[in-house]
Enzyme design. Sequence first.
Site, mmCIF file in Angstrom:
data_model
loop_
_atom_site.group_PDB
_atom_site.id
_atom_site.type_symbol
_atom_site.label_atom_id
_atom_site.label_comp_id
_atom_site.label_asym_id
_atom_site.label_seq_id
_atom_site.Cartn_x
_atom_site.Cartn_y
_atom_site.Cartn_z
ATOM 1 N N GLU A 147 0.802 -1.221 0.000
ATOM 2 C CA GLU A 147 0.000 0.000 0.000
ATOM 3 C C GLU A 147 0.846 1.287 0.000
ATOM 4 O O GLU A 147 0.367 2.341 0.425
ATOM 5 C CB GLU A 147 -0.953 0.005 1.193
ATOM 6 C CG GLU A 147 -2.016 -1.087 1.096
ATOM 7 C CD GLU A 147 -3.170 -0.831 2.030
ATOM 8 O OE1 GLU A 147 -4.255 -0.500 1.544
ATOM 9 O OE2 GLU A 147 -2.977 -0.972 3.263
ATOM 10 N N HIS A 204 -0.636 5.784 7.465
ATOM 11 C CA HIS A 204 -1.797 4.936 7.152
ATOM 12 C C HIS A 204 -1.922 3.867 8.235
ATOM 13 O O HIS A 204 -0.972 3.150 8.525
ATOM 14 C CB HIS A 204 -1.640 4.260 5.794
ATOM 15 C CG HIS A 204 -2.598 3.111 5.617
ATOM 16 N ND1 HIS A 204 -3.971 3.282 5.660
ATOM 17 C CD2 HIS A 204 -2.403 1.777 5.440
ATOM 18 C CE1 HIS A 204 -4.559 2.111 5.501
ATOM 19 N NE2 HIS A 204 -3.643 1.168 5.376
ATOM 20 N N HIS A 235 -4.902 1.161 10.625
ATOM 21 C CA HIS A 235 -6.214 0.529 10.777
ATOM 22 C C HIS A 235 -6.722 0.861 12.178
ATOM 23 O O HIS A 235 -7.228 0.002 12.890
ATOM 24 C CB HIS A 235 -6.101 -0.983 10.553
ATOM 25 C CG HIS A 235 -5.389 -1.347 9.285
ATOM 26 N ND1 HIS A 235 -4.668 -2.510 9.132
ATOM 27 C CD2 HIS A 235 -5.272 -0.670 8.102
ATOM 28 C CE1 HIS A 235 -4.140 -2.533 7.898
ATOM 29 N NE2 HIS A 235 -4.492 -1.446 7.266
ATOM 30 N N HIS A 254 -11.641 -0.356 6.422
ATOM 31 C CA HIS A 254 -10.183 -0.492 6.345
ATOM 32 C C HIS A 254 -9.460 0.315 7.424
ATOM 33 O O HIS A 254 -8.871 -0.265 8.324
ATOM 34 C CB HIS A 254 -9.753 -0.071 4.927
ATOM 35 C CG HIS A 254 -8.305 -0.303 4.618
ATOM 36 N ND1 HIS A 254 -7.817 -0.329 3.336
ATOM 37 C CD2 HIS A 254 -7.231 -0.497 5.413
ATOM 38 C CE1 HIS A 254 -6.508 -0.561 3.347
ATOM 39 N NE2 HIS A 254 -6.143 -0.650 4.606
HETATM 40 MN MN MN Z 1 -4.062 -0.932 5.105
#
Ligand code: MN
Length: 272
Positions: free
Chosen positions: A113, A132, A134, A202
């Site tokens: 990602e 980024h 979760h 996500h």
């Molecule tokens: Mn992810």
Amino acid sequence: MTTTRRRFLTGASIAAAGMLVGPSGTLMGQQSPASAGPADPGLIEDLVAAYRILAQEGIMDAYGHVSARHNRDANRFFMSRSLAPALVTADDLIEYDLDSNPVNLKGRAQYSERFIHSEIYKARPDVRAVAHSHSPSIVPFGVSSVPIRPVYHMAAFIGDGLPIFDIRKAVGMTDMLVSNAVRGRALAQALGNKVAVLMRGHGMAVVGPALPYAVGRSIYLELNARVQAQAMGLGGGVTYLDPEEARKVMESGENRGYERPWELWKMKALGK
Ligand code: MN
């Protein structure tokens, strides 16, 4: 080379022609982009700290990643090889161009990602750090019709709300991962000029003009989500910061650079 020959060299036949296809689908024989040179050691130390802090504060578990734009070249950024955030050291950092091509891969596995980062850096010249995660308390607000709103001054940067990126609406049925440039671009578009974008089913992507912002905002977004859910769970009405109050908090400069918590988080995360 004839047209026929060129056609022969596309797709799966590349492997048959003797070239190796790496785990990320890039050609191993392909030229790596040039390095922009060594980064400021302080930036590298802060990036390692950012990984450790986000793990320590419960924003990231074995997944999630944070990156920083190169101090010498706006077209390069650094992020770790594929590794759990708590384990990242300076030796694990890879330099990338804005198409997510690695400068110094040395056979290491990469985060699939990484396009979250490269496409946001492309779209947002003001952004110098991207995280980024979760983040567990954020996930409900990405799947519910209840919007995330600032419940306290520490999360004033939420302002009048945050966008939600629905990958299915943007690019159709996927494995939910932002693992190519098309998906990354759609995410960057959803982010717009905001400080964060929730990702349906996500997690989230959070940006800032320096690492302490991307880290601090990630931490306070998680806290705000938890506190907002608690306030809503009490059953009465909830009074959020008015967008005007949120704007005034931001203007006052209070908490904006995260200098005080950064010093504390870094000490706890690096033990110095
Ligand atoms: Mn992810």
